[in-house]
Design an enzyme around this catalytic site. Structure first.
Site: not given
Ligand SMILES: Cc1cc2nc3c(=O)[nH]c(=O)nc-3n(C[C@H](O)[C@H](O)[C@H](O)COP(=O)(O)OP(=O)(O)OC[C@H]3O[C@@H](n4cnc5c(N)ncnc54)[C@H](O)[C@@H]3O)c2cc1C
Length: 493
Positions: A110, A225, A333
């Site tokens: 990438e 992005h 993104h």
């Molecule tokens: C389309 C897309 C493609 C991507 N591709 C990649 C990739 O290939 N590789 C990579 O490394 N990263 C990628 N990313 C970035 C990566 O996916 C995210 O940064 C990462 O998944 C974030 O993980 P997280 O656990 O911090 O948050 P999330 O996976 O967003 O989880 C957040 C959680 O918190 C919960 N939540 C939020 N507020 C509350 C609340 N007030 N009360 C209760 N629950 C709540 C939500 O419901 C969810 O369960 C991508 C992102 C997107 C959108």
């Protein structure tokens, strides 16, 4: 209800933390369905890990620092890159079926990675495969009590310490206490007109931390992005992502005249860091051009096998990417900024921790390197869960708590009008290209909007938008994802 630990959010960061905290009793609260309601399951490209010949955590670290413009916390980068191989093995052991050949993992390339080091599953459906595997592990973990369809709307305090949450379900409010609370609530996509994030990325965790007095950092560093699919209906909100791996595979960006333009902006052309490519696309759009991603030569007939998620999204729009170029627009993104945490993921407020996209450990600096985000959730989440399991006092010793905000029905509700106003404003003035005048106008507009806000959730969303805007105004120079078109004048003044 009393627990040892409360984890808010069931993306990769929340689940990694909660699972690693065994055998302590953990409440895992999530707004929708476990493992499916956040950004994690949408991840396409994969997970960066130095597994290939000639690669090493040190080389991965040096690419991460270069993408972050040297504003990264070097110690955090070392932890991240050294932990990658073990994290991928752990996911595999938990049932994530990564794409392999006889030699081992198939490694993609990438932008801004000097090596092939992206581990992926089902081509471009890595997030779905990983989160499906973690959901199965989570549902069978005896130490977890899972609260689905519950949004955390307030934190609970005992003196200065955060010791619990109030969560709103469809019918009720529940109050949970524990020795510590971990925010793993993801990003801020719902604050921007175009985003690749799902609606759950509404910054509510950031707002709760802010309200509790936690320090936030690097709020101006918002990653865009370069290639989201420009849909026919021109809608706001989540747009399908066209993974960076497509450009890694040789897809090129064209303007309406069919000309490649990225060489004008960077030697690496389409494989320059994300912020550079995103601004290149933005510059074409500002000139009134349309922009297209053409993978018909580089990927062609292999599209359905290699990029099934993108292929399905294109076909749903009536486009065949095997033969046609795909119309693109940049989209918000990822957020490098967030709740400021130290090396132990501890915020500035006792008892409150943050991990994953909501946190700012400094690991990404001014610009996250592709595929380092799932990795961040995994490595820092698992380390945090293990540490808390070893250190936390038993839940029974937690003192009585009071909520930081009164539970009320409006805690989780944002009207469509306020939501759209914030999205449009941030997109226009706090987007890929910023200047002092636009940022000041945005702050004034947010102030007016805050006066018309009717609900607590609306005021909270606007408060986070103000933090991003004010931080962008405060940082006069252009660095990484933060680009000030008035940088020269701003420096002079
Ligand atoms: C389309 C897309 C493609 C991507 N591709 C990649 C990739 O290939 N590789 C990579 O490394 N990263 C990628 N990313 C970035 C990566 O996916 C995210 O940064 C990462 O998944 C974030 O993980 P997280 O656990 O911090 O948050 P999330 O996976 O967003 O989880 C957040 C959680 O918190 C919960 N939540 C939020 N507020 C509350 C609340 N007030 N009360 C209760 N629950 C709540 C939500 O419901 C969810 O369960 C991508 C992102 C997107 C959108």
């Amino acid at each position: 209800m009393h627990f040892d630990l409360i984890v808010v959010g069931s993306g990769i960061a929340g689940l990694s933390t909660a699972l690693a905290a065994a055998p302590r009793r953990v409440a895992l609260i999530t707004r929708g369905e476990l493992a499916r309601d956040g950004a994690s399951r949408w991840a396409q490209g994969g997970i960066a890990a130095a597994l290939g010949p000639g690669d090493s955590p040190a080389v991965h670290a040096s690419d991460t620092l270069a993408a972050g413009n040297g504003l990264n916390d070097a110690a955090a980068v070392e932890v991240l890159t050294r932990g990658a191989a073990e994290a991928v093995e752990w996911l595999s052991a938990n049932g994530a079926a990564f794409d392999r050949n006889a030699q081992g993992f198939l490694l993609g390339r990438e932008a801004a990675h000097s090596q092939h080091r992206i581990v992926h599953a089902n081509g471009d459906a890595t997030g779905a495969a990983v989160m499906q595997a973690l959901a199965v592990t989570g549902r069978t973990a005896a130490h977890l009590q899972i609260f689905e369809q519950h949004a955390v709307v307030a934190l609970r305090r005992a003196g200065e310490r955060i010791c619990g949450v109030v969560a709103q379900g469809a019918q009720d409010f529940v109050e949970l206490d524990a020795a510590a609370v971990v925010l793993a609530t993801g990003g801020i996509g719902a604050l921007y007109r175009h985003t690749t994030n799902p609606e759950a990325a509404d910054a509510s965790g950031l707002a709760l931390a802010l309200e509790a007095g936690a320090a936030l950092s690097d709020m101006e560093f918002v990653q865009f992005h370069p290639t989201a699919l420009r849909t026919r209906d021109g809608r706001s909100g989540q747009l399908p992502l066209l993974t960076e791996a497509l450009r890694g595979a040789g897809a090129v960006l064209l303007n309406g005249a069919g000309k490649r333009f990225m060489r004008l902006h960077a030697r690496e052309a389409e494989l320059a860091p994300r912020d550079v490519v995103a601004r290149g696309v933005w510059a074409e759009l500002e000139r009134g051009e349309t922009v297209w991603l053409d993978a018909s030569t580089a990927v062609g007939a292999d599209f359905p096998q290699r990029f099934p998620t993108v292929f399905a999204a294109c076909m749903a729009e009536g486009l065949d990417p095997r033969r046609e170029a795909i119309p693109v627009v940049p989209a918000q993104h990822y957020h490098m900024g967030g709740v400021r945490v130290d090396a132990a993921a501890q915020s500035s407020v006792p008892g409150l921790y943050a991990v994953g996209e909501v946190a700012c450990s400094g690991v990404h600096g001014a610009n996250r390197l592709a595929s380092n985000s799932l990795l961040e959730g995994l490595v820092f989440g698992r380390a945090l869960g293990r540490r808390l399991a070893a250190q936390l006092p038993p839940a029974a010793t937690v003192a009585a708590t009071v909520a930081t905000a009164p539970p009320a029905d409006d805690c989780a509700q944002v009207s469509a009008a306020i939501s759209q106003a914030v999205r449009d404003l941030l997109w226009r003035e706090v987007g890929l290209v910023r200047d002092a005048s636009g940022l000041r106008q945005a702050l004034a507009a947010l102030d007016t909007l805050a006066r018309s806000a009717g609900t607590l959730a609306e005021r909270r969303r606007i408060a986070v938008a103000v933090q991003i805007t004010a931080a962008a105004l405060h940082r006069h120079n252009s660095v990484g994802a933060h680009y000030r078109r008035d940088a020269v004048q701003a420096r002079a003044g």
